[in-house]
Design an enzyme around this catalytic site. Structure first.
Site, mmCIF file in Angstrom:
data_model
loop_
_atom_site.group_PDB
_atom_site.id
_atom_site.type_symbol
_atom_site.label_atom_id
_atom_site.label_comp_id
_atom_site.label_asym_id
_atom_site.label_seq_id
_atom_site.Cartn_x
_atom_site.Cartn_y
_atom_site.Cartn_z
ATOM 1 N N TYR A 193 0.820 -1.221 0.000
ATOM 2 C CA TYR A 193 0.000 0.000 0.000
ATOM 3 C C TYR A 193 0.855 1.273 0.000
ATOM 4 O O TYR A 193 0.382 2.346 -0.351
ATOM 5 C CB TYR A 193 -0.942 0.033 1.208
ATOM 6 C CG TYR A 193 -2.003 -1.048 1.192
ATOM 7 C CD1 TYR A 193 -2.269 -1.786 0.041
ATOM 8 C CD2 TYR A 193 -2.752 -1.335 2.322
ATOM 9 C CE1 TYR A 193 -3.235 -2.774 0.021
ATOM 10 C CE2 TYR A 193 -3.723 -2.321 2.313
ATOM 11 C CZ TYR A 193 -3.961 -3.038 1.162
ATOM 12 O OH TYR A 193 -4.922 -4.014 1.151
ATOM 13 N N ASP A 239 -3.074 -18.181 1.914
ATOM 14 C CA ASP A 239 -4.218 -18.872 1.295
ATOM 15 C C ASP A 239 -4.784 -19.912 2.252
ATOM 16 O O ASP A 239 -6.009 -20.051 2.393
ATOM 17 C CB ASP A 239 -3.820 -19.488 -0.059
ATOM 18 C CG ASP A 239 -2.469 -20.188 -0.032
ATOM 19 O OD1 ASP A 239 -1.689 -19.952 0.902
ATOM 20 O OD2 ASP A 239 -2.207 -20.995 -0.945
ATOM 21 N N ASP A 267 -5.403 -6.828 5.823
ATOM 22 C CA ASP A 267 -6.598 -6.109 5.390
ATOM 23 C C ASP A 267 -7.707 -7.110 5.078
ATOM 24 O O ASP A 267 -8.859 -6.979 5.518
ATOM 25 C CB ASP A 267 -6.237 -5.292 4.132
ATOM 26 C CG ASP A 267 -7.316 -4.314 3.736
ATOM 27 O OD1 ASP A 267 -8.344 -4.240 4.441
ATOM 28 O OD2 ASP A 267 -7.148 -3.631 2.708
ATOM 29 N N ASP A 317 -11.036 -8.582 7.799
ATOM 30 C CA ASP A 317 -12.450 -8.471 7.421
ATOM 31 C C ASP A 317 -13.116 -9.845 7.418
ATOM 32 O O ASP A 317 -14.270 -9.992 7.818
ATOM 33 C CB ASP A 317 -12.591 -7.831 6.026
ATOM 34 C CG ASP A 317 -12.716 -6.309 6.122
ATOM 35 O OD1 ASP A 317 -12.460 -5.768 7.215
ATOM 36 O OD2 ASP A 317 -13.078 -5.678 5.111
#
Ligand code: NAD
Length: 357
Positions: free
Chosen positions: A141, A224, A248, A252
Site C-alpha cells: 500500500y 491462502d 486487510d 475483514d
C-alpha cells in the site's frame, strides 16, 4: 497524572455511539477512580463542514498531545464527490500516519449469546476469541515506486511494490507477542513465503523476535491456507500477525465470523502503546440520527484503550463483562435483534452497560 483522551466523534452514527462510550469512561472516572481527561474535536465530514478540511490543525494537535484517541466514524454520501484530499476518510489515513500507528489490533470475539448471528455453524464459532495484528503503515500500500507506465508497445502497465524493512517487521512482531502474553500465548504468523522474497524475510525476522518470547508458541501459515482455516476451524487461532495487505483481507474475513459489524472494536498502536481506538464499522448513514445504532463496538474499543494504553486490565475486563451482562439480559439493538429478545436503542444499550459495570 490524568491521561488525556482526544474524543473525535466524526460523522453519521459516530457521535451517537461515541456518546455511549463517553458515558462509560465518565462512569469509570466517577466511581472507579480512573484518571482521565476528555477533550472533544471535530474530524471527517463534520470538520469539513466547519473548516473546509477533514483534519483541521487543532484536531491533529489535540490527537498528538493525547495519550489515546477515541474515534467514532467518518464519511457520508454528502462528501463522496469531494476531491480525494478533502474526503473524510483522508483524516483517518492522515491520523494513522501522523501518529505513527503501525500496529492495527482487531479482535474477533463471538459472544455465546450471539452465536446464531454468524453465517457459520454455532459450534464452529461459539466462544471464538481471536486477535488479528495487522501491520498498518508499510507493504504494497505504501511501497515505492508505484504507478501506471506505458510500455514500448503502447500498452499500459500498473505496478506496486511489496516492501518491508526488518525494523517494520520486528516492531509489529513484538506487538503480537506482547499481546499473546496477555491472552492465549500463541502467535500464528501469516505470509506467502513459498512465493515472495518479502515474506521470506518476514518469516526470518519473526523467528528472530520470537527468541525473546519463548513462553509464546509460534507457528507460520501461508495466507491462502489461513483464509481457509479461518472459516474451517477459526478457534485454532489465538493471535494472528501479518502484513498490511494480507491483514486487510483476513481481518475483514475474521470480523464476519462474528456476524455483527456493530460488535467489533479496533486499536491502532504506536511504539509506545499510544493508540487510536475505534469501532470497525463506518458512519452508517442509513441509520444515522435515529438512535438505533449499536454502541457496543465503540464501548469495546474503550475496553481496548483501558487494556493497551491506560494499563487498566481489570477495568477492561469489567467493561467487557458488562457488555456480556447487557446481552444476557436479552437487550439487542436492531442489528442483533432476533425474536424473543428486547429491542434496545443506542442510549438504552449504553445505559445497560453502565449499570452492569
Ligand atoms: P458502514 O459500516 O457504515 O455500514 C454498513 C452496514 O452496517 C449498514 O447497513 C449500517 O447500517 C450497518 N451498521 C454499521 N455500523 C452499525 C452499528 N454500530 N449498529 C448497527 N448497524 C450498523 O459501511 P458503509 O455503508 O460501507 O459506509 C458508510 C460510510 O462510512 C462511507 O462514507 C464510508 O466511507 C464510511 N466508512 C468509514 C469508516 C471509518 O470511519 N473507520 C469505515 C468504513 C466506512
Amino acid at each position: 497524572m490524568a491521561k488525556k483522551i482526544a474524543v473525535l466523534p466524526g460523522d453519521g452514527i459516530g457521535p451517537e455511539v461515541v456518546a455511549e462510550a463517553v458515558k462509560v469512561l465518565e462512569h469509570l472516572r466517577r466511581d472507579f477512580g480512573l484518571k482521565v481527561e476528555l477533550e472533544t474535536a471535530v474530524v471527517g465530514g463534520a470538520a469539513y463542514d466547519l473548516h473546509k478540511q477533514p483534519l483541521p490543525q487543532a484536531t491533529l494537535r489535540l490527537a498528538r498531545q493525547a495519550d489515546a484517541v477515541l474515534l467514532g466514524a467518518v464519511g457520508g454520501p454528502r462528501y463522496d464527490t469531494l476531491p480525494r484530499d478533502l474526503r473524510p476518510e483522508k483524516a483517518l489515513l492522515a491520523l494513522r500516519a501522523e501518529l505513527k500507528l503501525f500496529a492495527n489490533l482487531r479482535p474477533a470475539i463471538l459472544y455465546p449469546q450471539l452465536a446464531s448471528a454468524s453465517s457459520l455453524k454455532p459450534e464452529v464459532v461459539s466462544g471464538l476469541d481471536i486477535l488479528i495484528v495487522r501491520e498498518l503503515t508499510g507493504d504494497i500500500y505504501f511501497g515505492e515506486p508505484r504507478g501506471v507506465r506505458k510500455l514500448a508497445n503502447g500498452e499500459r502497465q500498473g505496478f506496486n511494490n511489496m516492501i518491508y524493512a526488518e525494523h517494520e517487521i520486528e516492531r509489529v512482531a513484538k506487538v503480537a507477542f506482547e499481546a499473546a502474553r496477555k491472552r492465549g500465548k500463541k502467535v500464528c504468523s501469516v505470509d506467502k513465503a513459498n512465493v515472495l522474497e518479502t515474506s521470506g524475510l518476514w518469516r526470518e525476522v519473526v523467528e528472530r523476535v520470537h527468541a525473546d518470547y519463548r513462553d509464546v508458541e509460534l507457528s507460520h501459515m501461508y495466507v491462502d491456507n489461513a483464509a481457509m482455516q479461518l472459516v474451517r476451524a477459526p478457534k485454532q487461532f489465538d493471535v494472528i500477525v501479518t502484513g498490511n495487505l494480507f491483514g486487510d483481507i483476513l481481518s475483514d474475513e475474521a470480523a464476519m465470523l462474528t456476524g455483527s459489524i456493530g460488535m467489533l472494536p479496533s486499536a491502532s498502536l504506536d511504539a509506545a502503546n499510544k493508540g487510536m481506538y475505534e469501532p470497525i464499522h463506518g458512519s452508517a448513514p442509513d441509520i444515522a440520527g435515529k438512535g438505533v445504532a449499536n454502541p457496543l463496538a465503540t464501548i469495546l474499543s474503550v475496553a481496548m484503550m483501558l487494556r493497551y494504553t491506560l494499563n487498566e486490565s481489570a477495568l477492561a475486563n469489567r467493561v467487557e463483562g458488562a457488555v456480556a451482562k447487557a446481552l444476557d439480559r436479552g437487550l439487542r439493538t436492531g442489528d442483533l435483534y432476533t425474536e424473543g429478545m428486547t429491542r434496545a436503542g443506542t442510549a438504552q444499550m449504553g445505559d445497560a452497560v453502565v449499570a452492569a459495570i
